[in-house]
Write an enzyme that holds these catalytic residues in place. Structure first.
Site, mmCIF file in Angstrom:
data_model
loop_
_atom_site.group_PDB
_atom_site.id
_atom_site.type_symbol
_atom_site.label_atom_id
_atom_site.label_comp_id
_atom_site.label_asym_id
_atom_site.label_seq_id
_atom_site.Cartn_x
_atom_site.Cartn_y
_atom_site.Cartn_z
ATOM 1 N N LYS A 206 1.570 10.957 10.674
ATOM 2 C CA LYS A 206 1.025 9.645 11.031
ATOM 3 C C LYS A 206 1.871 9.007 12.133
ATOM 4 O O LYS A 206 3.099 9.119 12.127
ATOM 5 C CB LYS A 206 1.009 8.707 9.820
ATOM 6 C CG LYS A 206 0.098 9.169 8.709
ATOM 7 C CD LYS A 206 0.156 8.229 7.520
ATOM 8 C CE LYS A 206 -0.766 8.714 6.410
ATOM 9 N NZ LYS A 206 -0.635 7.875 5.206
ATOM 10 N N HIS B 71 1.716 6.920 -0.600
ATOM 11 C CA HIS B 71 0.612 7.886 -0.571
ATOM 12 C C HIS B 71 0.971 9.164 0.190
ATOM 13 O O HIS B 71 1.757 9.131 1.125
ATOM 14 C CB HIS B 71 -0.610 7.268 0.119
ATOM 15 C CG HIS B 71 -1.071 5.991 -0.500
ATOM 16 N ND1 HIS B 71 -1.669 5.000 0.227
ATOM 17 C CD2 HIS B 71 -1.021 5.540 -1.775
ATOM 18 C CE1 HIS B 71 -1.981 3.988 -0.571
ATOM 19 N NE2 HIS B 71 -1.587 4.286 -1.788
ATOM 20 N N ARG C 82 0.869 -1.177 0.000
ATOM 21 C CA ARG C 82 0.000 0.000 0.000
ATOM 22 C C ARG C 82 0.910 1.233 0.000
ATOM 23 O O ARG C 82 1.656 1.454 0.928
ATOM 24 C CB ARG C 82 -0.902 -0.003 1.234
ATOM 25 C CG ARG C 82 -1.847 -1.208 1.297
ATOM 26 C CD ARG C 82 -2.703 -1.155 2.558
ATOM 27 N NE ARG C 82 -3.493 -2.348 2.755
ATOM 28 C CZ ARG C 82 -4.768 -2.478 2.374
ATOM 29 N NH1 ARG C 82 -5.382 -1.497 1.779
ATOM 30 N NH2 ARG C 82 -5.415 -3.604 2.610
ATOM 31 N N ASP D 157 -2.364 2.114 -6.955
ATOM 32 C CA ASP D 157 -0.949 1.953 -6.614
ATOM 33 C C ASP D 157 -0.121 1.411 -7.779
ATOM 34 O O ASP D 157 1.089 1.582 -7.808
ATOM 35 C CB ASP D 157 -0.787 1.076 -5.374
ATOM 36 C CG ASP D 157 -1.240 1.785 -4.104
ATOM 37 O OD1 ASP D 157 -1.373 3.027 -4.120
ATOM 38 O OD2 ASP D 157 -1.465 1.094 -3.087
ATOM 39 N N TYR E 151 -2.917 3.239 12.292
ATOM 40 C CA TYR E 151 -2.255 4.530 12.207
ATOM 41 C C TYR E 151 -3.180 5.659 12.599
ATOM 42 O O TYR E 151 -4.352 5.661 12.294
ATOM 43 C CB TYR E 151 -1.610 4.792 10.856
ATOM 44 C CG TYR E 151 -2.401 4.511 9.607
ATOM 45 C CD1 TYR E 151 -2.846 5.544 8.805
ATOM 46 C CD2 TYR E 151 -2.670 3.200 9.211
ATOM 47 C CE1 TYR E 151 -3.536 5.299 7.638
ATOM 48 C CE2 TYR E 151 -3.357 2.945 8.043
ATOM 49 C CZ TYR E 151 -3.794 3.999 7.258
ATOM 50 O OH TYR E 151 -4.484 3.739 6.096
#
Length: 185
Positions: A73, A64, A61, A172, A133
């Site tokens: 985060k 981003h 993932r 992605d 997160y």
């Protein structure tokens, strides 16, 4: 003495955090966030959203970020393990365009604080990995950006078995490379 240990990563503001574990025959207890103690460690973030994902082994993932609403985060793994990557997108930073990667796992209980201005991604190393997160800004889908996970300019060393390809979302697979996202003259 505080309940957290801060370890520098070589990138300003990007730090690994280890909480103090209190265990006995019943199991364990560990505080994972404390606003006062984080502030004493130089992390004065206000978190507004918590996220939880579960992924099979080999899911990637990322990478981003949000353009106008950058998110800080605080990330950790509660089951399984990931290879976690942060890329510095702060143009004024001496580490602009550099990346940091580390293993976060249920076993090592490490957390990574990623300040606003970084792209973020992770590769799951075990089936059923659960990743948590906390974010300093809300998710704004219209503001989402990304960089191709395999960008040769960044050269992130994802720990994939030889010849293996990660499991990717359609987005992605198609994010642009770093040099297209951040044009250079």
């Amino acid at each position: 003495m505080g309940k957290f240990t801060r370890t520098e990563t070589g990138m300003e503001g990007l730090v690994l955090l280890e909480g103090t574990l209190f265990g006995d025959e019943r199991g364990f207890f560990m505080e994972t966030y404390n606003e006062r103690e984080f502030a004493e460690l130089g992390i004065a973030a206000t978190f507004v959203q918590d996220n939880h994902s579960r992924s099979a082994r080999g899911v990637l993932r990322g990478l981003h970020f949000q353009k106008e609403h950058p998110q800080g985060k605080l990330v950790r793994v509660v089951r399984g393990s990931v290879y976690d990557v942060a890329v510095d997108l702060r143009r004024s930073s001496v580490t602009f365009g550099k990346w940091f990667g580390t293993v976060l796992s249920e076993a090592n209980r490490l957390q990574l604080y990623i300040p606003p201005g970084f792209a973020h991604g992770f590769l799951t190393l075990e089936d059923g990995t659960e990743f948590l997160y906390k974010c300093t800004d809300f998710y704004h889908p219209e503001d989402e950006g990304g960089i191709l996970w395999s960008d040769p300019t960044l050269g992130v060393s994802w720990p994939l078995p030889e010849g293996a390809e990660p499991v990717l979302s359609p987005k992605d697979r198609t994010w642009p490379p770093f040099r297209e996202v951040f044009s250079f003259s």
